[in-house]
Scaffold this motif. Structure first.
Motif, short mmCIF file in Angstrom:
data_model
loop_
_atom_site.label_atom_id
_atom_site.label_comp_id
_atom_site.label_asym_id
_atom_site.label_seq_id
_atom_site.Cartn_x
_atom_site.Cartn_y
_atom_site.Cartn_z
N GLY A 196 49.19 43.34 19.53
CA GLY A 196 47.82 42.90 19.66
C GLY A 196 47.46 41.78 18.71
O GLY A 196 48.18 41.50 17.75
N TYR A 256 54.95 48.62 20.75
CA TYR A 256 54.42 48.27 22.07
C TYR A 256 54.56 49.45 23.03
O TYR A 256 53.64 49.79 23.77
CB TYR A 256 55.15 47.04 22.61
CG TYR A 256 54.82 46.75 24.05
CD1 TYR A 256 53.59 46.22 24.40
CD2 TYR A 256 55.73 47.01 25.07
CE1 TYR A 256 53.26 45.96 25.72
CE2 TYR A 256 55.42 46.75 26.39
CZ TYR A 256 54.19 46.23 26.72
OH TYR A 256 53.88 45.98 28.02
N ALA A 293 51.94 51.98 22.45
CA ALA A 293 50.65 51.53 22.99
C ALA A 293 50.59 51.77 24.50
O ALA A 293 49.59 52.26 25.02
CB ALA A 293 50.43 50.05 22.68
N VAL A 294 51.66 51.44 25.19
CA VAL A 294 51.70 51.64 26.64
C VAL A 294 51.54 53.12 26.99
O VAL A 294 50.78 53.47 27.90
CB VAL A 294 53.02 51.07 27.23
CG1 VAL A 294 53.22 51.51 28.67
CG2 VAL A 294 53.02 49.55 27.14
N ARG A 321 49.95 55.22 25.36
CA ARG A 321 48.56 55.55 25.05
C ARG A 321 47.62 54.95 26.09
O ARG A 321 46.45 55.29 26.15
CB ARG A 321 48.25 55.03 23.65
CG ARG A 321 46.93 55.48 23.08
CD ARG A 321 46.66 54.96 21.68
NE ARG A 321 46.62 53.51 21.63
CZ ARG A 321 47.52 52.75 21.02
NH1 ARG A 321 48.52 53.29 20.37
NH2 ARG A 321 47.42 51.44 21.03
N GLY A 322 48.12 54.02 26.90
CA GLY A 322 47.30 53.38 27.92
C GLY A 322 46.78 52.02 27.50
O GLY A 322 45.94 51.44 28.19
N ASP A 323 47.27 51.49 26.39
CA ASP A 323 46.86 50.16 25.92
C ASP A 323 47.91 49.13 26.31
O ASP A 323 49.07 49.46 26.51
CB ASP A 323 46.72 50.14 24.39
CG ASP A 323 45.40 50.73 23.92
OD1 ASP A 323 44.51 50.94 24.75
OD2 ASP A 323 45.28 50.98 22.70
N GLU A 324 47.48 47.88 26.36
CA GLU A 324 48.41 46.79 26.64
C GLU A 324 48.96 46.18 25.36
O GLU A 324 49.94 45.43 25.42
CB GLU A 324 47.72 45.72 27.47
CG GLU A 324 47.38 46.18 28.87
CD GLU A 324 46.75 45.08 29.69
OE1 GLU A 324 46.79 43.90 29.28
OE2 GLU A 324 46.20 45.40 30.75
N ARG A 325 48.34 46.44 24.23
CA ARG A 325 48.74 45.84 22.97
C ARG A 325 48.85 46.89 21.88
O ARG A 325 48.04 47.80 21.79
CB ARG A 325 47.72 44.78 22.52
CG ARG A 325 47.57 43.64 23.50
CD ARG A 325 48.77 42.75 23.43
NE ARG A 325 48.61 41.65 24.38
CZ ARG A 325 49.60 40.94 24.80
NH1 ARG A 325 50.82 41.16 24.39
NH2 ARG A 325 49.41 39.96 25.65
N ARG A 330 48.79 48.38 18.02
CA ARG A 330 47.93 48.25 16.86
C ARG A 330 48.76 48.54 15.61
O ARG A 330 49.92 48.92 15.68
CB ARG A 330 46.78 49.25 16.96
CG ARG A 330 45.89 48.98 18.17
CD ARG A 330 44.68 49.87 18.17
NE ARG A 330 45.02 51.27 17.97
CZ ARG A 330 44.61 52.27 18.73
NH1 ARG A 330 43.84 52.03 19.74
NH2 ARG A 330 44.97 53.50 18.47
N ASP A 342 50.47 51.91 15.37
CA ASP A 342 51.65 51.98 16.25
C ASP A 342 52.86 51.41 15.52
O ASP A 342 53.95 51.98 15.55
CB ASP A 342 51.43 51.19 17.55
CG ASP A 342 50.33 51.76 18.41
OD1 ASP A 342 50.27 53.00 18.56
OD2 ASP A 342 49.54 50.96 18.95
#
Length: 181
Positions: A25, A121, A124-125, A127-131, A133, A136
């Motif tokens: 991110g 990464y 994050a995926v 977790r449902g995020d694209e980026r 943190r 992570d």
């Protein structure tokens, strides 16, 4: 003339093929930049997991909070500062490679550092995020018991099992890899 090598989109090729930083991110851009600067200043051939850890601690309040209040974080930051001003000279010119073979010319990511960024990464995926943190990336850094980041944490007296519990990571929990560290 058509290209000789088929091209893939960045999404299809995943973060490893699009570059070690793909999938991180915007909040991690200063971490990546800081880690690169540290490696350059320290004269290291590769940006390693300890460079990432140091930069992450400086840049991300959530990551610092994962260490809790008290002397543990102060000792860690003190150790990292000592390393950056010369304590880490024994590592200078060496690479963090897990026996991966020769290093490409120029300053590149060590294989464990690239793996950690890819794993961040992947977390994050999941977790449902694209980026990814900062937390992570921290979880990915502490998951590899052979990394320089873990060596730094141990030498600084960080309670590694407790930190791994706080960030949901531990040896053998490498997301999507199935290896044990």
């Amino acid at each position: 003339m058509p290209p000789r090598i088929p091209q893939q989109s960045a999404a299809a090729s995943g973060p490893k093929r699009a570059g070690a930083e793909a999938g991180l991110g915007a909040e991690l851009a200063p971490v990546v930049s800081g880690a690169r600067r540290r490696a350059l200043r320290d004269g290291d051939r590769q940006v390693d997991t300890a460079h990432l850890l140091h930069s992450l601690l400086e840049s991300d309040p959530e990551v610092r909070a994962a260490f809790g209040d008290g002397p543990q974080l102060a000792r860690l930051l003190g150790y990292l500062v000592q390393r950056s001003i010369g304590y880490g000279l024994r590592w200078q010119g060496s690479v963090e490679d897990r026996g991966a073979g020769p290093v490409a010319a120029g300053r590149s990511w060590s294989p464990p550092a690239a793996d950690a960024m890819g794993e961040a990464y992947e977390r994050a995926v999941l977790r449902g995020d694209e980026r990814a943190r900062g937390l992570d990336l921290l979880a990915a850094l502490v998951a590899d018991p052979r990394s320089r980041a873990v060596e730094v944490l141990v030498r600084a007296g960080v309670d590694l099992p407790r930190l791994r519990e706080r960030v949901g990571s531990g040896p053998g929990e490498r997301v999507g890899r199935g290896d044990t560290g």
